[in-house]
Write a protein that holds these residues in place. Structure first.
Motif, PDB file in Angstrom:
ATOM      1  N   ILE A 192       0.852  -1.189   0.000  1.00  0.00           N
ATOM      2  CA  ILE A 192       0.000   0.000   0.000  1.00  0.00           C
ATOM      3  C   ILE A 192       0.889   1.242   0.000  1.00  0.00           C
ATOM      4  O   ILE A 192       2.101   1.157   0.172  1.00  0.00           O
ATOM      5  N   SER A 193       0.271   2.391  -0.218  1.00  0.00           N
ATOM      6  CA  SER A 193       0.963   3.675  -0.078  1.00  0.00           C
ATOM      7  C   SER A 193       0.207   4.525   0.935  1.00  0.00           C
ATOM      8  O   SER A 193      -1.022   4.435   1.026  1.00  0.00           O
ATOM      9  N   VAL A 194       0.934   5.325   1.683  1.00  0.00           N
ATOM     10  CA  VAL A 194       0.330   6.209   2.676  1.00  0.00           C
ATOM     11  C   VAL A 194       0.855   7.616   2.449  1.00  0.00           C
ATOM     12  O   VAL A 194       2.069   7.839   2.449  1.00  0.00           O
ATOM     13  N   LYS A 195      -0.077   8.547   2.234  1.00  0.00           N
ATOM     14  CA  LYS A 195       0.293   9.947   2.093  1.00  0.00           C
ATOM     15  C   LYS A 195       0.097  10.642   3.432  1.00  0.00           C
ATOM     16  O   LYS A 195      -1.016  10.699   3.965  1.00  0.00           O
ATOM     17  N   THR A 196       1.182  11.158   3.994  1.00  0.00           N
ATOM     18  CA  THR A 196       1.105  11.952   5.214  1.00  0.00           C
ATOM     19  C   THR A 196       1.212  13.422   4.844  1.00  0.00           C
ATOM     20  O   THR A 196       1.298  13.781   3.667  1.00  0.00           O
TER      21      THR A 196
ATOM     22  N   ILE B  87       4.699   7.263   1.527  1.00  0.00           N
ATOM     23  CA  ILE B  87       5.495   6.111   1.909  1.00  0.00           C
ATOM     24  C   ILE B  87       4.810   4.863   1.375  1.00  0.00           C
ATOM     25  O   ILE B  87       3.592   4.702   1.511  1.00  0.00           O
ATOM     26  N   SER B  88       5.593   3.948   0.789  1.00  0.00           N
ATOM     27  CA  SER B  88       5.063   2.686   0.306  1.00  0.00           C
ATOM     28  C   SER B  88       5.686   1.531   1.067  1.00  0.00           C
ATOM     29  O   SER B  88       6.806   1.625   1.575  1.00  0.00           O
ATOM     30  N   GLY B  89       4.949   0.436   1.141  1.00  0.00           N
ATOM     31  CA  GLY B  89       5.461  -0.738   1.825  1.00  0.00           C
ATOM     32  C   GLY B  89       4.355  -1.753   2.018  1.00  0.00           C
ATOM     33  O   GLY B  89       3.241  -1.595   1.511  1.00  0.00           O
ATOM     34  N   ILE B  90       4.670  -2.809   2.742  1.00  0.00           N
ATOM     35  CA  ILE B  90       3.712  -3.869   3.023  1.00  0.00           C
ATOM     36  C   ILE B  90       2.957  -3.530   4.304  1.00  0.00           C
ATOM     37  O   ILE B  90       3.567  -3.228   5.332  1.00  0.00           O
TER      38      ILE B  90
ATOM     39  N   THR C 228       6.074   3.061  11.636  1.00  0.00           N
ATOM     40  CA  THR C 228       4.783   3.133  12.317  1.00  0.00           C
ATOM     41  C   THR C 228       4.182   4.493  12.021  1.00  0.00           C
ATOM     42  O   THR C 228       4.795   5.527  12.313  1.00  0.00           O
ATOM     43  N   LEU C 229       2.987   4.506  11.428  1.00  0.00           N
ATOM     44  CA  LEU C 229       2.351   5.740  10.976  1.00  0.00           C
ATOM     45  C   LEU C 229       1.143   6.049  11.846  1.00  0.00           C
ATOM     46  O   LEU C 229       0.330   5.170  12.143  1.00  0.00           O
ATOM     47  N   TYR C 230       1.032   7.301  12.237  1.00  0.00           N
ATOM     48  CA  TYR C 230      -0.012   7.726  13.167  1.00  0.00           C
ATOM     49  C   TYR C 230      -1.173   8.420  12.464  1.00  0.00           C
ATOM     50  O   TYR C 230      -2.255   8.527  13.031  1.00  0.00           O
ATOM     51  N   ALA C 231      -0.949   8.877  11.245  1.00  0.00           N
ATOM     52  CA  ALA C 231      -1.998   9.540  10.471  1.00  0.00           C
ATOM     53  C   ALA C 231      -1.600   9.504   9.011  1.00  0.00           C
ATOM     54  O   ALA C 231      -0.427   9.415   8.670  1.00  0.00           O
ATOM     55  N   GLY C 232      -2.607   9.573   8.140  1.00  0.00           N
ATOM     56  CA  GLY C 232      -2.324   9.609   6.716  1.00  0.00           C
ATOM     57  C   GLY C 232      -3.462   9.010   5.916  1.00  0.00           C
ATOM     58  O   GLY C 232      -4.381   8.394   6.472  1.00  0.00           O
ATOM     59  N   ASP C 233      -3.423   9.199   4.599  1.00  0.00           N
ATOM     60  CA  ASP C 233      -4.401   8.643   3.684  1.00  0.00           C
ATOM     61  C   ASP C 233      -3.786   7.421   3.014  1.00  0.00           C
ATOM     62  O   ASP C 233      -2.708   7.501   2.429  1.00  0.00           O
TER      63      ASP C 233
END
Length: 257
Positions: free
Chosen positions: A213-217, A222-225, A246-251
């Protein structure tokens, strides 16, 4: 604005109060008004229509008649240090409520932190907001929007609704199922270690767990499993170099979004 100004026990959750209204700007905003006026909390407000509905990050939320628009006001929810877990509690409660109202089993998957998906299309929105009141109390409002009979075209996501999926579920029925389900899941969360059951329930419905997946903060993409949720519901992303973020917020975005 008024359909029924009188507070009464919430259907399906008699320990909570309930206001049923015709048309409001935003049920979340109205909950905050009640809080600033001194309301003690445990109050649901449902509206047949919203004229100023909003989603996460200030996005508009389409609010036509026939879909569910409801918000819950909590005052000083305990344990206070774990309020950040409530969006996941809300997501699990709503997912269970959809199954109860539609007569299904695990119809929806969950997209971190609290989107409900059916075959990759968004069925609902959940918005949690908090405010410290003038008297020092903390007001937490959780808003729910569920596409019961229609869905808007969304630029960022595909969307769907229960009627398009073949399920006849009224907003009233959806609300009763939600109020009942949330009461149960909130009670579990309040118990010592209760979030671990929430975390397990969430992961049982997790979309793209173990996949890329990808996460936009606010600062980066950031991309990863998608490896896991940590003990507080934060997203754990395993990257190509073996590192873990470890991500605390993002789309969150899936391949093809």
């Amino acid at each position: 604005m008024t359909r029924d100004h009188l507070e009464r026990p919430a259907p399906g959750a008699p320990d909570f109060l309930f206001e049923d209204l015709d048309s409001v700007g935003s049920t979340n905003a109205l909950c905050f008004e009640r809080a600033r006026a001194g309301h003690g909390g445990n109050l649901w407000i449902r509206a047949a229509e919203q004229t100023e509905g909003r989603g996460r990050r200030g996005r508009d939320w389409s609010s036509p008649v026939g879909n569910l628009f409801a918000s819950l006001l909590l005052i000083d929810p305990k344990p206070a240090e774990r309020i950040g877990e409530l969006p996941l509690v809300a997501a699990v409660a709503l997912a269970d409520a959809v199954d109860k109202a539609a007569g299904t089993l695990h119809l929806v998957q969950l997209k971190w932190p609290n989107d409900l998906l059916v075959d990759g299309a968004k069925l609902s929105g959940i918005l949690l907001e908090a405010e410290i009141l003038a008297d020092g109390r903390q007001a937490v409002v959780i808003g729910f929007g569920v596409n019961c009979i229609s869905h808007p075209p969304l630029a960022m996501y595909q969307a769907t609704d229960l009627r398009s999926l073949g399920f006849q579920v009224s907003a009233e029925r959806m609300f009763e199922a939600l109020a009942s389900s949330f009461s149960v899941h909130l009670g579990t969360w309040r118990e010592p270690g209760g979030f671990q059951q929430t975390r397990k329930n969430w992961l049982d419905r997790a979309a793209h767990l173990g996949k890329e997946i990808s996460v936009k903060t606010a600062r980066e993409e950031i991309s990863g499993i998608f490896a896991d949720l940590d003990a507080h519901g934060h997203l754990v992303l395993k990257q190509d170099d073996g590192g873990v973020r470890t991500l605390y917020a993002g789309d969150v975005f899936f391949p093809g979004d």
